[in-house]
Scaffold this motif. Structure first.
Motif, mmCIF file in Angstrom:
data_model
loop_
_atom_site.group_PDB
_atom_site.id
_atom_site.type_symbol
_atom_site.label_atom_id
_atom_site.label_comp_id
_atom_site.label_asym_id
_atom_site.label_seq_id
_atom_site.Cartn_x
_atom_site.Cartn_y
_atom_site.Cartn_z
ATOM 1 N N LEU A 146 0.871 -1.223 -0.052
ATOM 2 C CA LEU A 146 -0.145 -0.004 0.166
ATOM 3 C C LEU A 146 0.849 1.209 0.121
ATOM 4 C CD1 LEU A 146 -2.873 -0.921 2.505
ATOM 5 C CD2 LEU A 146 -2.901 -1.025 0.052
ATOM 6 N N TYR A 147 2.046 1.225 -0.362
ATOM 7 C CA TYR A 147 3.127 2.290 0.072
ATOM 8 C C TYR A 147 2.645 3.404 -1.108
ATOM 9 C CZ TYR A 147 7.454 4.863 -0.356
ATOM 10 O OH TYR A 147 8.294 5.953 -0.500
ATOM 11 N N ILE A 148 2.735 2.736 -2.282
ATOM 12 C CA ILE A 148 2.451 3.905 -3.525
ATOM 13 C C ILE A 148 1.225 4.544 -3.256
ATOM 14 C CG2 ILE A 148 2.105 4.144 -5.882
ATOM 15 C CD1 ILE A 148 4.269 1.877 -6.261
ATOM 16 N N PRO A 149 -0.180 3.995 -3.034
ATOM 17 C CA PRO A 149 -1.251 4.792 -2.930
ATOM 18 C C PRO A 149 -0.976 5.723 -1.745
ATOM 19 C CG PRO A 149 -1.858 2.635 -3.392
ATOM 20 C CD PRO A 149 -0.410 2.612 -3.047
ATOM 21 N N VAL A 150 -0.496 5.196 -0.641
ATOM 22 C CA VAL A 150 -0.324 6.372 0.541
ATOM 23 C C VAL A 150 0.560 7.643 -0.090
ATOM 24 C CG1 VAL A 150 0.765 6.486 2.943
ATOM 25 C CG2 VAL A 150 -0.733 4.447 2.111
ATOM 26 N N VAL B 169 1.029 8.821 -2.752
ATOM 27 C CA VAL B 169 0.235 9.858 -3.872
ATOM 28 C C VAL B 169 -0.758 10.406 -3.102
ATOM 29 C CG1 VAL B 169 -1.542 9.439 -5.747
ATOM 30 C CG2 VAL B 169 0.645 8.355 -5.703
ATOM 31 N N ALA B 170 -1.370 10.050 -2.354
ATOM 32 C CA ALA B 170 -2.459 10.499 -1.366
ATOM 33 C C ALA B 170 -1.826 11.824 -0.404
ATOM 34 C CB ALA B 170 -3.322 9.600 -0.263
#
Length: 144
Positions: A70-74, A76-77
């Motif tokens: 989940l690193y990339i979505p976090v 980006v957010a």
């Protein structure tokens, strides 16, 4: 247990946010500077340390892997919350950091692509060698 992996990530995230806030104060920026990136580096170092010293069970590794995915979505957010216009008015540091990051990534990608010979790496000694998959042959066109 899986919760230990999540707890490890939470500790690394808190440490990363604290270090990022401290860097922001040192640089005179009213923002967190690299807290999420620092947290992920701390998580990688902690995971490697625990694996070498026998502290990482499969369940704990699963919890770390879950949040690592989940690193990339976090990121980006979190990046969506940053005010780019204010950063550009605050000084050339943001522009220099962005240009430097893009330049380093470009050079790294160029070096990797030139050093790759197109052959896969050999398997590790403790990994079993998987047999090659069987290829199904198609029936000739128009024949029965």
């Amino acid at each position: 247990m899986i919760i230990y992996g999540v707890a490890l990530l939470a500790v690394c995230m808190l440490a990363g946010v604290i270090i990022g806030d401290f860097l922001g104060v040192l640089l005179g920026v009213k923002s967190n500077v690299g807290g999420v990136g620092i947290a992920m580096l701390l998580l990688i170092c902690a995971r490697l340390y625990m694996e070498r010293h026998g502290g990482m069970s499969k369940e704990c590794e699963f919890g770390v892997g879950f949040w690592g995915a989940l690193y990339i979505p976090v990121v980006v957010a979190m990046a969506a919350q940053q005010n780019v216009v204010t950063a550009l008015h605050g000084g050339p540091v943001a522009v220099l950091a962005a240009v430097g990051a893009v330049g380093i990534c470009g050079v790294t990608i160029a070096l990797i692509s030139r050093s790759h010979r197109g052959e896969p790496l050999p398997p590790l000694p403790d990994e079993p060698v998987a047999p090659a998959p069987a290829v199904a042959h198609a029936a000739p066109a128009g024949g029965r």
